[in-house]
Design an enzyme around this catalytic site. Structure first.
Site, PDB file in Angstrom:
ATOM      1  N   LYS A  74       4.589  -5.224   0.326  1.00  0.00           N
ATOM      2  CA  LYS A  74       5.000  -3.976  -0.324  1.00  0.00           C
ATOM      3  C   LYS A  74       6.004  -4.665  -1.281  1.00  0.00           C
ATOM      4  CE  LYS A  74       9.051  -6.219   1.931  1.00  0.00           C
ATOM      5  NZ  LYS A  74       9.973  -6.975   1.318  1.00  0.00           N
ATOM      6  N   VAL A 103       2.616 -15.589   0.799  1.00  0.00           N
ATOM      7  CA  VAL A 103       2.834 -16.219   1.911  1.00  0.00           C
ATOM      8  C   VAL A 103       4.694 -16.111   2.137  1.00  0.00           C
ATOM      9  CG1 VAL A 103       3.102 -18.068   3.998  1.00  0.00           C
ATOM     10  CG2 VAL A 103       1.011 -17.315   3.220  1.00  0.00           C
ATOM     11  N   ALA A 133       6.401  -9.007   2.179  1.00  0.00           N
ATOM     12  CA  ALA A 133       5.869  -8.670   4.222  1.00  0.00           C
ATOM     13  C   ALA A 133       5.032  -9.026   4.089  1.00  0.00           C
ATOM     14  CB  ALA A 133       6.599  -6.961   4.008  1.00  0.00           C
ATOM     15  N   ASP A 143      10.555  -4.976   9.000  1.00  0.00           N
ATOM     16  CA  ASP A 143       9.974  -4.734   7.943  1.00  0.00           C
ATOM     17  C   ASP A 143       8.651  -4.628   8.255  1.00  0.00           C
ATOM     18  OD1 ASP A 143      11.558  -5.446   5.957  1.00  0.00           O
ATOM     19  OD2 ASP A 143      10.417  -6.888   4.779  1.00  0.00           O
TER      20      ASP A 143
HETATM   21  P1  ATP Z   1       9.473 -10.152   4.132  1.00  0.00           P
HETATM   22  O1  ATP Z   1       9.411  -9.823   2.388  1.00  0.00           O
HETATM   23  O2  ATP Z   1       8.941  -9.421   4.724  1.00  0.00           O
HETATM   24  O3  ATP Z   1      10.669 -10.357   3.982  1.00  0.00           O
HETATM   25  P2  ATP Z   1       7.797 -12.733   3.874  1.00  0.00           P
HETATM   26  O4  ATP Z   1       7.003 -11.728   2.746  1.00  0.00           O
HETATM   27  O5  ATP Z   1       9.013 -13.308   2.283  1.00  0.00           O
HETATM   28  O6  ATP Z   1       8.775 -11.522   4.296  1.00  0.00           O
HETATM   29  P3  ATP Z   1       5.785 -13.746   5.267  1.00  0.00           P
HETATM   30  O7  ATP Z   1       4.718 -13.710   4.706  1.00  0.00           O
HETATM   31  O8  ATP Z   1       6.070 -12.677   6.090  1.00  0.00           O
HETATM   32  O9  ATP Z   1       7.620 -13.848   4.138  1.00  0.00           O
HETATM   33  O10 ATP Z   1       6.074 -15.495   5.341  1.00  0.00           O
HETATM   34  C1  ATP Z   1       7.395 -15.542   6.178  1.00  0.00           C
HETATM   35  C2  ATP Z   1       7.693 -16.597   7.042  1.00  0.00           C
HETATM   36  O11 ATP Z   1       6.399 -16.026   8.428  1.00  0.00           O
HETATM   37  C3  ATP Z   1       6.304 -18.017   6.584  1.00  0.00           C
HETATM   38  O12 ATP Z   1       6.767 -19.164   5.708  1.00  0.00           O
HETATM   39  C4  ATP Z   1       5.539 -18.262   7.854  1.00  0.00           C
HETATM   40  O13 ATP Z   1       6.205 -19.077   8.609  1.00  0.00           O
HETATM   41  C5  ATP Z   1       5.584 -17.120   9.000  1.00  0.00           C
HETATM   42  N1  ATP Z   1       4.579 -16.047   9.778  1.00  0.00           N
HETATM   43  C6  ATP Z   1       4.246 -16.245  10.962  1.00  0.00           C
HETATM   44  N2  ATP Z   1       3.326 -15.042  10.481  1.00  0.00           N
HETATM   45  C7  ATP Z   1       3.145 -15.163   9.663  1.00  0.00           C
HETATM   46  C8  ATP Z   1       1.922 -14.150   9.337  1.00  0.00           C
HETATM   47  N3  ATP Z   1       1.020 -13.818   9.788  1.00  0.00           N
HETATM   48  N4  ATP Z   1       2.117 -14.195   7.306  1.00  0.00           N
HETATM   49  C9  ATP Z   1       2.182 -15.106   7.079  1.00  0.00           C
HETATM   50  N5  ATP Z   1       3.688 -15.648   7.639  1.00  0.00           N
HETATM   51  C10 ATP Z   1       4.035 -15.769   8.967  1.00  0.00           C
END
Ligand code: ATP
Length: 308
Positions: free
Chosen positions: A12, A98, A103, A139
């Site tokens: 997203k 990541v 999200a 999210d």
């Molecule tokens: P958001 O946009 O919802 O704030 P994000 O995209 O910034 O999230 P994610 O990729 O969801 O961040 O990862 C945040 C943290 O969650 C990572 O550093 C990781 O340690 C943990 N995590 C747990 N499960 C997962 C997964 N399936 N994929 C990625 N990270 C994960």
């Protein structure tokens, strides 16, 4: 033999992220306009002796492969509600950056839910799936429904939004992630430092922008570009000052709008059309201001079980 089930789930971008003051419970109320975009993770559920997670993709080493993984937590939550043994191998083919503010973890949780529901034949209702999603993270409900939606509360109270056309985006992926809680803390700190205060008593209630909702409805990229906002952007830039160079590079390359995606550090650029997106992507790749560049359009469908 029971066949594996694969679910595909989109990333997203937040086209508006209005952040209210810090609540006494430590959260912030949001007016969060989500748009799902066609960058996908795939979660495959296969029967196994015990719950097991594997992850593939260039960022796989940054993702927990134990029960901390949001996909594992989703499978456990569904199994507990239905009295099912959560003996499943979840394989995540990770294409969403990541800790990039797109999200990715939430997408994997939503994907694991629909894949396990299909594998186990639990027949959970949409309402029940949404309830589990909201327990897992703010999210996650949006990753399940996809499309475009306004999120209120912490972002988990969703109202679907109409979109008049596809919007074309370029994403500049940064080296390393940013922690979402750290970005919210920095947002509070900057508000305190500026003298406005950071609590619900100091900050007006966040509201969706009527101009932005209208731009989505009519499918007008220039109007959407004029209306996009992200209240977390100053905090993300404060924690990662080099993102300013990435945003400038996209703007110089002709993007209609340049903004940090959610809590960052991925930067999102809105282009006039698919051709313009390719030109912005090429210029960003040549700029040396990011690790990788991706293009995707949205809205994209939410978590979907792939058949065949
Ligand atoms: P958001 O946009 O919802 O704030 P994000 O995209 O910034 O999230 P994610 O990729 O969801 O961040 O990862 C945040 C943290 O969650 C990572 O550093 C990781 O340690 C943990 N995590 C747990 N499960 C997962 C997964 N399936 N994929 C990625 N990270 C994960």
């Amino acid at each position: 033999m029971i066949r594996p089930v694969t679910a595909r789930v989109p990333a997203k971008v937040n086209v508006q992220l209005a952040v209210g003051g810090l609540r006494p419970d430590g959260f912030h109320d949001l007016a969060n306009v989500f748009l799902a975009v066609g960058l996908y993770d795939e979660v495959t559920a296969t029967p196994a002796d015990t719950l097991r997670i594997t992850v593939a993709g260039s960022d796989a080493h940054q993702v927990p492969q134990d029960h901390d993984n949001l996909a594992a937590r989703a499978a456990l939550a569904l199994a507990a509600r239905h009295g099912v043994d959560p003996a499943v191998h979840l394989h995540i083919a990770k294409d969403i950056p990541v800790a990039g503010g797109m999200a990715g973890g939430s997408a994997d949780a939503a994907g694991a839910l629909v894949a396990c529901d299909a594998l186990w034949g639990t027949g959970a209702t949409r309402e029940e799936l949404l309830e589990i999603c909201a327990e897992l993270g703010s999210d996650v409900p949006f990753s399940l429904v996809g499309g475009a939606a306004l999120g209120r509360g912490r972002g988990e109270l969703l109202e679907p939004l109409e979109t008049g056309a596809a919007f074309h985006w370029v994403f500049a992926v940064a080296d390393g992630g940013l922690s979402t809680p750290a970005v919210y803390r920095e947002c509070d700190r900057l508000r305190e430092a500026s003298g406005t205060g950071a609590t619900v008593a100091d900050i007006p209630d966040p509201e969706p922008s009527p101009a932005l909702l209208e731009a989505l409805r009519t499918g007008d990229p220039a109007a959407l570009a004029a209306a996009v906002t992200n209240d977390l952007q100053p905090a993300a830039l404060s924690l990662r000052p080099t993102l300013a160079g990435t945003l400038c590079a996209g703007a110089d390359a002709g993007a209609l709008a340049s903004l940090v995606s959610g809590s960052g550090p991925t930067c999102a650029f809105l282009a006039k059309d698919a051709e313009a997106a390719q030109a912005v992507a090429a210029a960003l790749a040549a700029s040396g201001t990011c690790r990788a560049v991706r293009t995707a359009s949205g809205p994209a469908p939410g978590a979907t079980v792939l058949t065949g």
